[in-house]
Design a protein around this motif. Structure first.
Motif, PDB file in Angstrom:
ATOM      1  N   ASN A  36      13.232  -0.913   2.313  1.00  0.00           N
ATOM      2  CA  ASN A  36      14.259   0.021   1.891  1.00  0.00           C
ATOM      3  C   ASN A  36      14.539  -0.192   0.408  1.00  0.00           C
ATOM      4  O   ASN A  36      14.788  -1.312  -0.029  1.00  0.00           O
ATOM      5  CB  ASN A  36      15.523  -0.206   2.717  1.00  0.00           C
TER       6      ASN A  36
ATOM      7  N   SER B 181      18.082   6.193  15.203  1.00  0.00           N
ATOM      8  CA  SER B 181      17.461   5.838  13.917  1.00  0.00           C
ATOM      9  C   SER B 181      17.879   4.447  13.471  1.00  0.00           C
ATOM     10  O   SER B 181      17.048   3.649  13.028  1.00  0.00           O
ATOM     11  CB  SER B 181      17.835   6.865  12.844  1.00  0.00           C
TER      12      SER B 181
ATOM     13  N   GLU C  12      18.975   2.012  15.428  1.00  0.00           N
ATOM     14  CA  GLU C  12      18.394   1.047  16.373  1.00  0.00           C
ATOM     15  C   GLU C  12      16.934   0.776  16.053  1.00  0.00           C
ATOM     16  O   GLU C  12      16.495  -0.383  16.041  1.00  0.00           O
ATOM     17  CB  GLU C  12      18.573   1.555  17.803  1.00  0.00           C
ATOM     18  N   ALA C  13      16.168   1.824  15.766  1.00  0.00           N
ATOM     19  CA  ALA C  13      14.746   1.655  15.461  1.00  0.00           C
ATOM     20  C   ALA C  13      14.560   0.907  14.134  1.00  0.00           C
ATOM     21  O   ALA C  13      13.724  -0.002  14.033  1.00  0.00           O
ATOM     22  CB  ALA C  13      14.053   3.017  15.415  1.00  0.00           C
ATOM     23  N   LEU C  14      15.337   1.267  13.123  1.00  0.00           N
ATOM     24  CA  LEU C  14      15.251   0.622  11.819  1.00  0.00           C
ATOM     25  C   LEU C  14      15.597  -0.853  11.915  1.00  0.00           C
ATOM     26  O   LEU C  14      14.863  -1.720  11.409  1.00  0.00           O
ATOM     27  CB  LEU C  14      16.194   1.329  10.843  1.00  0.00           C
TER      28      LEU C  14
ATOM     29  N   ALA D 209      15.571  -2.807  14.601  1.00  0.00           N
ATOM     30  CA  ALA D 209      14.581  -3.506  15.438  1.00  0.00           C
ATOM     31  C   ALA D 209      13.296  -3.766  14.668  1.00  0.00           C
ATOM     32  O   ALA D 209      12.695  -4.849  14.802  1.00  0.00           O
ATOM     33  CB  ALA D 209      14.304  -2.706  16.708  1.00  0.00           C
ATOM     34  N   ARG D 210      12.838  -2.801  13.865  1.00  0.00           N
ATOM     35  CA  ARG D 210      11.615  -2.981  13.061  1.00  0.00           C
ATOM     36  C   ARG D 210      11.733  -4.175  12.128  1.00  0.00           C
ATOM     37  O   ARG D 210      10.738  -4.782  11.748  1.00  0.00           O
ATOM     38  CB  ARG D 210      11.347  -1.735  12.212  1.00  0.00           C
ATOM     39  N   ASN D 211      12.949  -4.501  11.743  1.00  0.00           N
ATOM     40  CA  ASN D 211      13.168  -5.578  10.787  1.00  0.00           C
ATOM     41  C   ASN D 211      13.691  -6.867  11.426  1.00  0.00           C
ATOM     42  O   ASN D 211      14.199  -7.752  10.737  1.00  0.00           O
ATOM     43  CB  ASN D 211      14.102  -5.081   9.682  1.00  0.00           C
ATOM     44  N   GLY D 212      13.592  -6.956  12.755  1.00  0.00           N
ATOM     45  CA  GLY D 212      13.942  -8.196  13.446  1.00  0.00           C
ATOM     46  C   GLY D 212      15.414  -8.362  13.777  1.00  0.00           C
ATOM     47  O   GLY D 212      15.849  -9.453  14.126  1.00  0.00           O
TER      48      GLY D 212
ATOM     49  N   GLU E 167      17.066 -11.587  15.611  1.00  0.00           N
ATOM     50  CA  GLU E 167      16.410 -12.112  16.809  1.00  0.00           C
ATOM     51  C   GLU E 167      16.726 -13.595  16.956  1.00  0.00           C
ATOM     52  O   GLU E 167      16.681 -14.351  15.985  1.00  0.00           O
ATOM     53  CB  GLU E 167      14.900 -11.905  16.684  1.00  0.00           C
TER      54      GLU E 167
ATOM     55  N   HIS F 160      14.084 -10.956   7.195  1.00  0.00           N
ATOM     56  CA  HIS F 160      14.239  -9.611   6.652  1.00  0.00           C
ATOM     57  C   HIS F 160      15.680  -9.123   6.743  1.00  0.00           C
ATOM     58  O   HIS F 160      16.401  -9.460   7.674  1.00  0.00           O
ATOM     59  CB  HIS F 160      13.353  -8.623   7.409  1.00  0.00           C
TER      60      HIS F 160
ATOM     61  N   GLY G 150      15.109  -3.729   5.823  1.00  0.00           N
ATOM     62  CA  GLY G 150      13.815  -4.088   5.253  1.00  0.00           C
ATOM     63  C   GLY G 150      13.980  -4.879   3.972  1.00  0.00           C
ATOM     64  O   GLY G 150      15.042  -4.910   3.361  1.00  0.00           O
TER      65      GLY G 150
END
Length: 172
Positions: free
Chosen positions: A2, A44, A46-48, A50-53, A128, A157, A161
């Motif tokens: 980002n 959006s 949640e996905a963002l 999750a992609r970054n841990g 996480e 992260h 991001g």
């Protein structure tokens, strides 16, 4: 990664009310996600995250009492409405959160809703392996809270991001 640069707020420990806050700055990303519809906006975030841990854990509003977490950092993504929040405990600072904003709270930073629109709602996420506790501030336990929050590991992260250590004063 980002490219949006966050606002940073550093909140010292509040010894009077027992809020450890953090040496690490709070990160405020204004308009991080463009939201047309609340459901897709929540998805959006949640996905963002999750992609970054940062694992999405809930969709809810911000509690209306001062609290903090000694065991986890927290990311909050506003997908509906707006709110005025206080960060840092009773003698902290006020901030307005609007749809699309992300707030990243280091472990120990006090937060509470002062007022909110009826439809205000956020996605909450934690790195996480981290599970939040809930503390309300107590001068008698401040020293322990300071030790606990300092021991919470930094995730690799940021929730949007990029290297979180860089944003929190470390190496990129």
């Amino acid at each position: 990664m980002n490219k949006l640069a966050p606002e940073t707020l550093t909140l010292p420990a509040d010894h009077q009310y027992g809020f450890p806050n953090a040496l690490l700055p709070v990160l405020v990303y204004r308009g991080a996600v463009k939201i047309k519809d609340p459901e897709t906006g929540a998805q959006s975030f949640e996905a963002l995250f999750a992609r970054n841990g940062w694992l999405p854990a809930w969709r809810y509003h911000l509690y209306d009492f001062h609290h903090f977490h000694t065991t986890a950092h927290e990311a909050l993504g506003v997908f509906r409405g707006h709110a005025k929040a206080r960060l840092g405990g009773p003698s902290g600072i006020d901030i307005v959160l609007e749809k699309g904003d992300v707030l990243v709270l280091p472990a120990g930073v006090g937060h509470k809703s002062l007022e909110a629109s009826d439809d205000f709602c956020m996605v909450g996420a934690y790195p996480e392996g981290q599970t939040p506790d809930l503390k309300r501030g107590d001068p008698a336990t401040l020293d322990d809270a300071l030790v606990q929050t300092a021991a919470v590991p930094l995730p690799e992260h940021a929730p949007l991001g990029g290297a979180l250590a860089f944003l929190w004063g470390g190496e990129p």
